[in-house]
Design a protein around this motif. Structure first.
Motif, PDB file in Angstrom:
ATOM      1  N   VAL A   1      -2.953   4.026 -13.423  1.00 19.29           N
ATOM      2  CA  VAL A   1      -3.984   4.272 -12.696  1.00 19.29           C
ATOM      3  C   VAL A   1      -4.442   5.560 -12.851  1.00 19.29           C
ATOM      4  CG1 VAL A   1      -4.779   4.374 -10.427  1.00 19.29           C
ATOM      5  CG2 VAL A   1      -3.269   2.518 -11.103  1.00 19.29           C
ATOM      6  N   ALA A   2      -3.666   6.758 -12.751  1.00 19.52           N
ATOM      7  CA  ALA A   2      -4.002   8.086 -12.632  1.00 19.52           C
ATOM      8  C   ALA A   2      -3.973   8.724 -14.175  1.00 19.52           C
ATOM      9  CB  ALA A   2      -3.065   9.020 -11.780  1.00 19.52           C
ATOM     10  N   ASN A   3      -3.267   8.277 -15.263  1.00 21.69           N
ATOM     11  CA  ASN A   3      -3.103   8.983 -16.492  1.00 21.69           C
ATOM     12  C   ASN A   3      -3.748   8.015 -17.499  1.00 21.69           C
ATOM     13  OD1 ASN A   3      -1.833  11.291 -15.480  1.00 21.69           O
ATOM     14  ND2 ASN A   3      -0.028  10.087 -15.206  1.00 21.69           N
ATOM     15  N   ASN A   4      -4.896   7.451 -17.098  1.00 22.64           N
ATOM     16  CA  ASN A   4      -5.133   6.590 -18.219  1.00 22.64           C
ATOM     17  C   ASN A   4      -6.119   7.207 -19.225  1.00 22.64           C
ATOM     18  OD1 ASN A   4      -7.331   7.548 -16.318  1.00 22.64           O
ATOM     19  ND2 ASN A   4      -8.136   5.429 -16.073  1.00 22.64           N
ATOM     20  N   PHE A   5      -5.388   8.112 -20.057  1.00 21.92           N
ATOM     21  CA  PHE A   5      -5.911   8.811 -21.254  1.00 21.92           C
ATOM     22  C   PHE A   5      -6.802   8.116 -21.981  1.00 21.92           C
ATOM     23  CE2 PHE A   5      -1.760   7.242 -22.887  1.00 21.92           C
ATOM     24  CZ  PHE A   5      -2.131   6.821 -24.259  1.00 21.92           C
ATOM     25  N   TRP A   6      -6.442   6.830 -22.443  1.00 28.40           N
ATOM     26  CA  TRP A   6      -7.391   5.969 -23.285  1.00 28.40           C
ATOM     27  C   TRP A   6      -8.881   5.805 -22.709  1.00 28.40           C
ATOM     28  CZ3 TRP A   6      -3.175   4.638 -20.218  1.00 28.40           C
ATOM     29  CH2 TRP A   6      -3.386   3.620 -19.303  1.00 28.40           C
TER      30      TRP A   6
ATOM     31  N   ALA B   1      -5.891   0.920   0.675  1.00 29.97           N
ATOM     32  CA  ALA B   1      -5.457   2.082   0.363  1.00 29.97           C
ATOM     33  C   ALA B   1      -4.351   2.512   1.367  1.00 29.97           C
ATOM     34  CB  ALA B   1      -6.539   3.128   0.530  1.00 29.97           C
ATOM     35  N   TRP B   2      -4.466   2.053   2.612  1.00 26.91           N
ATOM     36  CA  TRP B   2      -3.469   2.387   3.450  1.00 26.91           C
ATOM     37  C   TRP B   2      -2.175   1.813   3.136  1.00 26.91           C
ATOM     38  CZ3 TRP B   2      -0.920  -1.589   6.062  1.00 26.91           C
ATOM     39  CH2 TRP B   2      -1.304  -2.838   6.251  1.00 26.91           C
ATOM     40  N   LEU B   3      -2.240   0.556   2.818  1.00 21.03           N
ATOM     41  CA  LEU B   3      -1.162  -0.361   2.367  1.00 21.03           C
ATOM     42  C   LEU B   3      -0.443   0.548   1.168  1.00 21.03           C
ATOM     43  CD1 LEU B   3       0.952  -2.650   2.595  1.00 21.03           C
ATOM     44  CD2 LEU B   3      -0.646  -3.968   1.331  1.00 21.03           C
ATOM     45  N   TRP B   4      -1.184   0.881   0.131  1.00 21.28           N
ATOM     46  CA  TRP B   4      -0.567   1.396  -0.871  1.00 21.28           C
ATOM     47  C   TRP B   4      -0.007   3.133  -0.645  1.00 21.28           C
ATOM     48  CZ3 TRP B   4       0.662  -0.322  -5.551  1.00 21.28           C
ATOM     49  CH2 TRP B   4       0.017  -1.497  -5.991  1.00 21.28           C
ATOM     50  N   ALA B   5      -0.598   3.651   0.348  1.00 19.36           N
ATOM     51  CA  ALA B   5      -0.058   4.812   0.822  1.00 19.36           C
ATOM     52  C   ALA B   5       1.210   4.790   1.474  1.00 19.36           C
ATOM     53  CB  ALA B   5      -1.030   5.586   1.637  1.00 19.36           C
ATOM     54  N   THR B   6       1.210   3.547   2.389  1.00 22.58           N
ATOM     55  CA  THR B   6       2.509   3.446   3.044  1.00 22.58           C
ATOM     56  C   THR B   6       3.608   2.978   2.069  1.00 22.58           C
ATOM     57  OG1 THR B   6       1.304   2.740   4.777  1.00 22.58           O
ATOM     58  CG2 THR B   6       3.548   1.693   4.821  1.00 22.58           C
ATOM     59  N   LEU B   7       3.549   2.310   0.952  1.00 21.18           N
ATOM     60  CA  LEU B   7       4.346   1.917  -0.064  1.00 21.18           C
ATOM     61  C   LEU B   7       4.706   2.926  -0.806  1.00 21.18           C
ATOM     62  CD1 LEU B   7       3.042  -1.572  -1.235  1.00 21.18           C
ATOM     63  CD2 LEU B   7       5.082  -1.273  -0.016  1.00 21.18           C
ATOM     64  N   ALA B   8       3.942   3.833  -1.223  1.00 23.93           N
ATOM     65  CA  ALA B   8       4.151   4.979  -1.971  1.00 23.93           C
ATOM     66  C   ALA B   8       5.176   5.759  -1.044  1.00 23.93           C
ATOM     67  CB  ALA B   8       2.945   5.720  -2.395  1.00 23.93           C
TER      68      ALA B   8
ATOM     69  N   LEU C   1       3.720  11.560   4.302  1.00 31.24           N
ATOM     70  CA  LEU C   1       3.815  10.957   5.493  1.00 31.24           C
ATOM     71  C   LEU C   1       3.215  11.923   6.654  1.00 31.24           C
ATOM     72  CD1 LEU C   1       5.281   9.122   7.368  1.00 31.24           C
ATOM     73  CD2 LEU C   1       7.359  10.461   7.229  1.00 31.24           C
ATOM     74  N   MET C   2       3.410  13.344   6.470  1.00 30.85           N
ATOM     75  CA  MET C   2       2.699  14.462   7.110  1.00 30.85           C
ATOM     76  C   MET C   2       1.095  14.438   7.368  1.00 30.85           C
ATOM     77  SD  MET C   2       5.561  17.360   6.604  1.00 30.85           S
ATOM     78  CE  MET C   2       4.624  18.579   7.129  1.00 30.85           C
ATOM     79  N   HIS C   3       0.775  14.041   6.358  1.00 30.08           N
ATOM     80  CA  HIS C   3      -0.885  13.952   6.084  1.00 30.08           C
ATOM     81  C   HIS C   3      -1.105  12.576   5.586  1.00 30.08           C
ATOM     82  CE1 HIS C   3      -0.428  18.367   6.450  1.00 30.08           C
ATOM     83  NE2 HIS C   3       0.293  18.123   5.392  1.00 30.08           N
ATOM     84  N   PHE C   4      -1.032  11.665   6.413  1.00 30.11           N
ATOM     85  CA  PHE C   4      -1.456  10.262   6.161  1.00 30.11           C
ATOM     86  C   PHE C   4      -2.723   9.959   5.653  1.00 30.11           C
ATOM     87  CE2 PHE C   4      -1.859   5.865   6.848  1.00 30.11           C
ATOM     88  CZ  PHE C   4      -0.872   5.287   5.867  1.00 30.11           C
ATOM     89  N   ASP C   5      -3.790  10.595   6.303  1.00 28.41           N
ATOM     90  CA  ASP C   5      -5.243  10.362   5.924  1.00 28.41           C
ATOM     91  C   ASP C   5      -5.343  10.758   4.543  1.00 28.41           C
ATOM     92  OD1 ASP C   5      -5.691   9.327   8.452  1.00 28.41           O
ATOM     93  OD2 ASP C   5      -6.292  11.040   9.218  1.00 28.41           O
ATOM     94  N   ALA C   6      -4.674  11.923   4.114  1.00 31.88           N
ATOM     95  CA  ALA C   6      -4.879  12.228   2.766  1.00 31.88           C
ATOM     96  C   ALA C   6      -4.158  11.532   1.786  1.00 31.88           C
ATOM     97  CB  ALA C   6      -4.470  13.863   2.618  1.00 31.88           C
ATOM     98  N   ALA C   7      -3.155  10.657   2.238  1.00 34.20           N
ATOM     99  CA  ALA C   7      -2.310   9.979   1.323  1.00 34.20           C
ATOM    100  C   ALA C   7      -3.356   8.762   1.012  1.00 34.20           C
ATOM    101  CB  ALA C   7      -1.150   9.518   1.637  1.00 34.20           C
ATOM    102  N   VAL C   8      -4.010   7.986   2.127  1.00 32.07           N
ATOM    103  CA  VAL C   8      -4.873   7.111   2.060  1.00 32.07           C
ATOM    104  C   VAL C   8      -6.103   7.372   1.155  1.00 32.07           C
ATOM    105  CG1 VAL C   8      -6.410   5.621   3.325  1.00 32.07           C
ATOM    106  CG2 VAL C   8      -4.037   6.043   4.356  1.00 32.07           C
ATOM    107  N   ALA C   9      -6.562   8.506   1.398  1.00 30.21           N
ATOM    108  CA  ALA C   9      -7.679   8.788   0.535  1.00 30.21           C
ATOM    109  C   ALA C   9      -7.481   9.098  -0.874  1.00 30.21           C
ATOM    110  CB  ALA C   9      -8.404  10.322   0.905  1.00 30.21           C
TER     111      ALA C   9
ATOM    112  N   GLN D   1      -5.144   7.269  -2.381  1.00 32.74           N
ATOM    113  CA  GLN D   1      -5.004   5.809  -3.257  1.00 32.74           C
ATOM    114  C   GLN D   1      -6.406   5.308  -3.336  1.00 32.74           C
ATOM    115  OE1 GLN D   1      -1.939   4.877  -4.019  1.00 32.74           O
ATOM    116  NE2 GLN D   1      -1.131   6.910  -3.099  1.00 32.74           N
ATOM    117  N   ALA D   2      -7.377   5.472  -2.379  1.00 29.00           N
ATOM    118  CA  ALA D   2      -8.697   5.138  -2.471  1.00 29.00           C
ATOM    119  C   ALA D   2      -9.380   5.699  -3.609  1.00 29.00           C
ATOM    120  CB  ALA D   2      -9.358   5.110  -1.327  1.00 29.00           C
ATOM    121  N   HIS D   3      -9.026   6.973  -3.901  1.00 27.35           N
ATOM    122  CA  HIS D   3      -9.451   7.568  -4.966  1.00 27.35           C
ATOM    123  C   HIS D   3      -9.064   6.910  -6.445  1.00 27.35           C
ATOM    124  CE1 HIS D   3     -10.733  10.842  -7.835  1.00 27.35           C
ATOM    125  NE2 HIS D   3      -9.451  10.830  -8.352  1.00 27.35           N
TER     126      HIS D   3
END
Length: 149
Positions: free
Chosen positions: A105-110, A64-71, A46-54, A56-58
């Motif tokens: 999404v982030a831990n796709n070890f396979w 990405a803005w919607l996923w960041a807002t939901l998160a 919330l305090m660094h919304f641009d980083a949160a959007v980045a 989600q895009a990563h």
């Protein structure tokens, strides 16, 4: 009955464990600890919304803005539900759902190899453990409510 778990912790634990678990500050502290990463993460996003959007895009989540807002919403609101032991099932369910998305999404070890696979595999199963803890906190909260009726 301790935390709605029937005879388990009372009958199967040493007396000092039972005494500790019966302290009025223990379960609130445990709930805070359980959600601490989510609460801090949501506030930081919330305090660094641009980083949160980045972030989600990563991970390929668009828009990405919607996923960041939901998160942010789920991390903060879900955590508060658990901390205050109100609508615990909603908060735990939301955080569990968010955790499933993160795992996939982030831990796709396979899809990885070597050290990256090892790290992602460990993180995947750590997150799975958190999901189990959300189920357990919901179960305990429902048992606490039943025992008050």
């Amino acid at each position: 009955m301790l935390g709605g778990l029937g005879r388990g912790p009372v009958a199967d634990s040493p007396s000092w464990v039972v005494a500790l678990l019966r302290q009025p500050w223990v379960m609130p502290l445990v709930r805070i600890c359980l959600v601490s990463a989510y609460l801090v993460g949501g506030i930081t996003k919330l305090m660094h919304f641009d980083a949160a959007v980045a972030e989600q895009a990563h991970f390929g989540l668009h828009p990405a803005w919607l996923w960041a807002t939901l998160a942010i919403f789920v991390e903060i609101a879900g955590s508060l539900c658990i901390v205050f032991n109100r609508f615990t099932w909603v908060g735990a369910g939301g955080l569990a759902g968010l955790t499933v998305v993160a795992m996939l999404v982030a831990n796709n070890f396979w899809r990885l190899e070597g050290v990256a696979r090892f790290i992602a595999l460990n993180s995947f199963f750590e997150h799975l453990g958190l999901i189990a803890a959300f189920v357990m906190v919901t179960y305990v909260a429902s048992g606490e409510r039943r025992s008050r009726v």
